[in-house]
Design a protein around this motif. Structure first.
Motif, PDB file in Angstrom:
ATOM      1  N   LYS A 127       0.904  -1.163  -0.003  1.00 17.70           N
ATOM      2  CA  LYS A 127      -0.077   0.004   0.156  1.00 17.70           C
ATOM      3  C   LYS A 127       0.941   1.200   0.050  1.00 17.70           C
ATOM      4  CE  LYS A 127      -3.457  -0.408   2.933  1.00 17.70           C
ATOM      5  NZ  LYS A 127      -4.077  -0.475   4.326  1.00 17.70           N
ATOM      6  N   ARG A 128       0.873   2.078  -1.012  1.00 19.21           N
ATOM      7  CA  ARG A 128       1.815   3.098  -1.369  1.00 19.21           C
ATOM      8  C   ARG A 128       1.682   4.041  -0.336  1.00 19.21           C
ATOM      9  NH1 ARG A 128       1.509   4.791  -6.640  1.00 19.21           N
ATOM     10  NH2 ARG A 128      -0.465   4.170  -6.792  1.00 19.21           N
ATOM     11  N   SER A 129       2.462   4.747   0.286  1.00 16.72           N
ATOM     12  CA  SER A 129       2.402   5.986   1.039  1.00 16.72           C
ATOM     13  C   SER A 129       1.161   6.109   1.965  1.00 16.72           C
ATOM     14  CB  SER A 129       2.390   7.310   0.041  1.00 16.72           C
ATOM     15  OG  SER A 129       2.523   8.456   0.841  1.00 16.72           O
ATOM     16  N   ALA A 130       1.049   4.861   2.568  1.00 16.33           N
ATOM     17  CA  ALA A 130      -0.351   4.593   3.424  1.00 16.33           C
ATOM     18  C   ALA A 130      -0.411   5.184   4.700  1.00 16.33           C
ATOM     19  CB  ALA A 130      -0.371   3.149   3.371  1.00 16.33           C
ATOM     20  N   LEU A 131       0.731   5.118   5.438  1.00 17.44           N
ATOM     21  CA  LEU A 131       0.502   5.604   6.967  1.00 17.44           C
ATOM     22  C   LEU A 131       1.810   6.785   7.175  1.00 17.44           C
ATOM     23  CD1 LEU A 131      -0.906   4.923   9.423  1.00 17.44           C
ATOM     24  CD2 LEU A 131       0.898   3.096  10.155  1.00 17.44           C
TER      25      LEU A 131
END
Length: 198
Positions: free
Chosen positions: A171-175
Motif C-alpha cells: 500500500k503506497r504511502s499509506a501511513l
C-alpha cells in the motif's frame, strides 16, 4: 433493500461472553489487560523502536490507564480486542497482540502487535500472533485476518511470515509516521488456507 448474503459473524459474537484468556502452550499466555499493567505499558512505550514504528506516544502511566479502559471497552463494543502477551510462569507482560478494525459482518479483522525490548528475539510476537489467529479462525469463525507494517520494518515482516501471513502487496504511502509517509506491506491469512493467486 435486503442484503444478498448473511453476516459472516452476527452481532454479539464477541460481546456475549467475557474476553477469554488464551494460552499458547509454548510458554505464553494472552490475557485481557488489567489496571495494574499500566506501568509496564508505559515503560514499553519509552523504547525508541516503539517510537519508530508506532504513531502513539505514552506520556504518563495515567494516560496508559485510559488506554487500558478503552481496550477493555472495545471488546463489549465489538470493534477491537486487545490482549497482554505475558510469560506463562511470571505473568510479566512481554507485549501486546490485538484484533483491530473488526468487521463482524464481513468476518474480517486486522492483527497488530508489539513487544517489549526485553522480549525481542524470542519469537514472542510470532507465537502470540499465531495463537490469536488460531483462536479467531477456529473458535470464532473469522474468514480473513490482515496484518500491515511499514515496508522498512523488516522484523515485522519476519513476524508476519512466521505466523503464516502471506504478503499480498504494498500500500503506497499509506501511513504517516513521525519521519514521514511510509509504504505498508499488506499480509493476510484466510480461514480455508487458500493462498493468493500468482
Amino acid at each position: 433493500m435486503p442484503f444478498l448474503t448473511q453476516p459472516v459473524l452476527p452481532a454479539g459474537t464477541l460481546s456475549r461472553t467475557p474476553q477469554p484468556v488464551l494460552p499458547t502452550r509454548d510458554g505464553l499466555v494472552l490475557r485481557p489487560w488489567r489496571d495494574d499493567d499500566a506501568p509496564a505499558v508505559h515503560a514499553a512505550f519509552q523504547d525508541p523502536l516503539i517510537h519508530q514504528w508506532h504513531i502513539r506516544a505514552a506520556d504518563s502511566v495515567e494516560e496508559v490507564a485510559g488506554w487500558i479502559e478503552e481496550w477493555r471497552a472495545a471488546w463489549s463494543e465489538e470493534h477491537g480486542a486487545q490482549w497482554a502477551v505475558t510469560d506463562a510462569g511470571t505473568d510479566v507482560p512481554l507485549g501486546r497482540v490485538a484484533l483491530r478494525d473488526v468487521r463482524l459482518g464481513d468476518g474480517v479483522a486486522e492483527i497488530a502487535y508489539w513487544t517489549t525490548a526485553a522480549a525481542r528475539g524470542r519469537g514472542v510476537a510470532a507465537r502470540a500472533t499465531s495463537a490469536l489467529a488460531h483462536w479467531a479462525f477456529e473458535e470464532i469463525g473469522f474468514h480473513r485476518l490482515e496484518l500491515t507494517h511499514a515496508v522498512a520494518n523488516r522484523a515485522s515482516c519476519r513476524v508476519a511470515a512466521k505466523a503464516g501471513f502471506e504478503l499480498e502487496g504494498t500500500k503506497r504511502s499509506a501511513l504517516l509516521h513521525p519521519d514521514g509517509w511510509h509504504d505498508m506491506h499488506l499480509h493476510a491469512r484466510v480461514r480455508d488456507g487458500r493462498r493468493p493467486a500468482r
